[in-house]
Design an enzyme around this catalytic site. Structure first.
Site, PDB file in Angstrom:
ATOM      1  N   CYS A  15      30.194  49.939  34.072  1.00  0.00           N
ATOM      2  CA  CYS A  15      31.448  50.276  34.725  1.00  0.00           C
ATOM      3  C   CYS A  15      32.048  51.560  34.153  1.00  0.00           C
ATOM      4  O   CYS A  15      31.674  52.014  33.071  1.00  0.00           O
ATOM      5  CB  CYS A  15      32.444  49.119  34.589  1.00  0.00           C
ATOM      6  N   ASP A  52      37.860  39.073  31.523  1.00  0.00           N
ATOM      7  CA  ASP A  52      38.076  40.218  30.637  1.00  0.00           C
ATOM      8  C   ASP A  52      39.096  39.845  29.571  1.00  0.00           C
ATOM      9  O   ASP A  52      39.803  38.840  29.677  1.00  0.00           O
ATOM     10  CB  ASP A  52      38.587  41.402  31.466  1.00  0.00           C
TER      11      ASP A  52
END
Length: 207
Positions: A8, A127
């Site tokens: 990412c 996350d």
């Protein structure tokens, strides 16, 4: 099943191609201007055009307007949406595109309720919690907070690196892992050796 890998915060074509060559299944493009990994849509479109087949371009948004999501997704050619803000299930579903919903995990967050609320998602991206950041924290969270049987696939994120991804996979058994800062030389610039080492760590854990 092998664990899928998403790299990412890609901002350059060469980093996307390195990720693909090393075996990444997806690359993440950040369309959140407050992020140091933000990429302009026209630049992102060039990155997507350069990708080989079977590498999924993912568009990351944080509390964006629906028209902005539609416009960028169309211009860039992303194939999966990733929502990191306070988006509702109805908001996420309106685009007729597959999506994953990010959850910033901390004690008291009910991941089972999140999975029920976002049952239309392809998965939950778990996350680390940070009050001021939406992803890219470089911090891990307590994996013991993850229920043993979430009804949605888990995309594990938050502080993953070549050093800890093997342990993370063995403990959590996610469908996919997502890394950004853990494979960088500086924010937004990926390190080819770290990408290769990260994906090697994933493959070794799968074996």
């Amino acid at each position: 099943m092998s664990t899928a890998v998403k790299i990412c915060g890609v901002t350059r074509e060469e980093d996307a191609l390195t990720a693909a060559r090393c075996g990444a299944h997806a690359i993440g493009l950040v369309f959140y201007r407050a992020s140091p990994r933000y990429v302009e849509p026209q630049v992102a479109a060039g990155i997507v055009r350069a990708l080989p087949p079977f590498v999924t371009p993912v568009g990351l948004f944080v509390n964006a307007q629906a028209d902005e999501v539609r416009s960028i997704a169309s211009e860039v050619g992303v194939q999966l949406l990733q929502f990191h803000g306070s988006e509702t299930p109805g908001f996420c579903l309106q685009f007729d595109m597959p999506y994953v919903k990010a959850v910033r995990v901390r004690p008291g967050v009910d991941l089972l309720q999140y999975a029920r609320d976002f049952h239309g998602a392809k998965g939950l991206l778990l996350d680390a919690y940070d009050g001021s950041l939406h992803g890219g924290t470089g911090a891990t969270f307590d994996w013991a907070l993850i229920p043993p049987s979430l009804p949605l696939p888990i995309v594990l994120s938050g502080g993953l690196s070549p050093q800890n991804v093997g342990e993370a996979i063995r403990r959590v058994k996610p469908a996919a892992v997502d890394v950004s800062s853990g494979v960088e030389s500086t924010k937004g610039i990926k390190d080819p050796a770290k990408i290769a080492a990260f994906i090697s760590g994933v493959r070794n854990a799968d074996v």
